[in-house]
Design an enzyme around this catalytic site. Structure first.
Site, mmCIF file in Angstrom:
data_model
loop_
_atom_site.group_PDB
_atom_site.id
_atom_site.type_symbol
_atom_site.label_atom_id
_atom_site.label_comp_id
_atom_site.label_asym_id
_atom_site.label_seq_id
_atom_site.Cartn_x
_atom_site.Cartn_y
_atom_site.Cartn_z
ATOM 1 N N ILE A 158 -2.061 -15.493 19.778
ATOM 2 C CA ILE A 158 -2.723 -14.327 19.203
ATOM 3 C C ILE A 158 -1.683 -13.436 18.525
ATOM 4 C CG2 ILE A 158 -4.186 -12.340 19.647
ATOM 5 C CD1 ILE A 158 -5.021 -13.737 22.277
ATOM 6 N N GLN A 211 24.839 -26.961 -14.286
ATOM 7 C CA GLN A 211 23.520 -27.542 -14.548
ATOM 8 C C GLN A 211 22.797 -27.951 -13.269
ATOM 9 O OE1 GLN A 211 22.868 -31.619 -16.303
ATOM 10 N NE2 GLN A 211 22.191 -30.404 -18.070
ATOM 11 N N GLU A 231 -3.284 -21.024 10.902
ATOM 12 C CA GLU A 231 -4.491 -21.032 10.060
ATOM 13 C C GLU A 231 -4.880 -22.450 9.654
ATOM 14 O OE1 GLU A 231 -6.254 -18.423 9.513
ATOM 15 O OE2 GLU A 231 -4.946 -16.694 9.759
ATOM 16 N N THR A 276 -3.100 -26.456 10.416
ATOM 17 C CA THR A 276 -1.889 -27.133 9.969
ATOM 18 C C THR A 276 -2.115 -27.780 8.607
ATOM 19 O OG1 THR A 276 -2.427 -29.296 10.923
ATOM 20 C CG2 THR A 276 -1.339 -27.698 12.381
#
Length: 383
Positions: free
Chosen positions: A159, A279, A363, A365
């Site tokens: 939580i 680069q 929220e 996986t």
């Protein structure tokens, strides 16, 4: 770097300017210290509430700001670029308000929503359990009807804001099967409710993540949100919106890592040249920038569909998958740009890398997101 955003209104532009000002003043100067010391920023969420950042996507008549989701998510992104833990907690608060705002009775909305959306009450989301994370239908925490309402027994886990929030969107079992789960607006403190010690995490340490232990606490019947048995449907519909919140937080975190890497590459020299002029490093920074832009585009596409009232579940899963994978890659590459310095706590990129990892997990996986996306393609093929 200030992100060049395409916003729908002048009011939205002003809101993003306000967010940057508040975040630069209140979040950025203290984030590293609180994360290092694992201390909670007392009073900070009250400040965010006072300036109107805790109820953005909800209706003005309920105490919100009536902002489109595409604007709210870009506010979250700006917060996350300064302090990911606070942005995630803000997203979770918005998620916790969803059941009352969407399924609450007029009396429930009038009783609670204004204080929630104005930030006078801070919320947490209590769905997961020790053995029920990705499989939300497997929860066993029970809500048994009694004369005074419902008696709650069981353990909830993971939580955000646990032990600190003023209320929780709590999901508990009132019957059997997937239709036997109900949603409650639980108070942050009650007789028979205790919280475990905060988890010892890789990152996001300033906002606690805890377990909750319900031992016979009584919730009155007025705290049931929606009908009995409607809880899983409420939880899953809320999570579509919540995944967009995490996608925005991940994008903000990736943007912060990119900005830090670009600044360092322009300052650091090797072999008589700035390292940005080599680069190999320039291409790495280009790939990082492309990943951030792609993440932002995916969550905005999903948000605009949501704002138009069109289906967006698949796009939300795509956004969560793309943005959090991008955050993990970009923050890892930022550490590489910094070389040995990136591996030290003197610079923020090691913290960004640790914070990015959890975003691929909570929220839903990223493996779950792939399942959601694949199932929708399979379903469409049958139609």
């Amino acid at each position: 770097m200030t992100v060049d955003r395409l916003l729908p209104t002048r009011d939205a532009e002003d809101l993003l300017d306000l967010t940057r000002t508040v975040a630069d003043r209140e979040l950025a100067p203290i984030a590293a210290r609180h994360e290092r010391d694992e201390t909670y920023p007392e009073g900070l969420f009250g400040i965010l509430g006072e300036v109107g950042l805790l109820g953005l996507p909800y209706a003005e008549e309920d105490g919100g700001s009536g902002q489109p989701y595409e604007v709210y998510l870009q506010v979250l992104e700006e917060l996350a670029a300064r302090w990911a833990a606070v942005a995630v907690a803000t997203s979770v608060h918005t998620l916790a308000c969803f059941p009352v705002a969407t399924y609450g009775t007029p009396e429930q909305r009038e009783r609670w929503l204004p204080r929630m959306l104005e930030g006078r009450l801070i919320g947490g989301y209590s769905l997961s359990e020790p053995h029920a994370g990705s499989d939300a239908a497997a929860i066993v925490c029970k809500a048994r009807p009694v004369a005074d309402g419902y008696r709650i027994n069981g353990t909830k886990a993971w939580i955000t804001h646990g032990g600190k929030a003023d209320f929780y969107a709590l999901f508990a079992r009132t019957g059997e099967g997937s239709r036997g789960i109900s949603c409650f607006l639980a108070p942050g403190a009650a007789e028979g409710l205790e919280f475990g010690r905060p988890e010892e995490k890789m990152g996001l340490n300033a906002v606690p993540t805890t377990s909750a232990f319900w031992d016979g606490a009584i919730l009155d019947r007025g705290r049931l949100i929606g009908a009995e048995g409607q809880g899983l449907a409420i939880a899953l519909s809320a999570l579509d919106s919540g995944r967009l919140g995490i996608a925005a937080c991940a994008t903000g975190l990736a943007q912060a890592a990119l900005d830090a890497a670009v600044d360092y590459a322009n300052e650091r020299t090797t072999f008589g040249r700035r390292i940005v002029d080599h680069q190999g490093l320039g291409f790495l920074l280009a790939d990082m920038a492309a990943a951030v832009d792609s993440a932002r585009a995916t969550y905005l596409d999903a948000a605009r569909r949501r704002d138009l009232g069109r289906p967006y579940s698949r796009q939300a899963s795509v956004a969560k998958l793309v943005a959090t994978d991008a955050a993990m890659k970009v923050t890892t590459d930022a550490v590489q740009v910094f070389g040995g310095c990136g591996y030290t706590r003197e610079f923020p990129v090691e913290r960004y890398m640790r914070e990015a990892k959890i975003m691929q997990i909570f929220e839903g996986t990223n493996q779950i997101q792939r399942i959601v996306i694949a199932r929708q393609f399979a379903r469409a093929a049958k139609e």
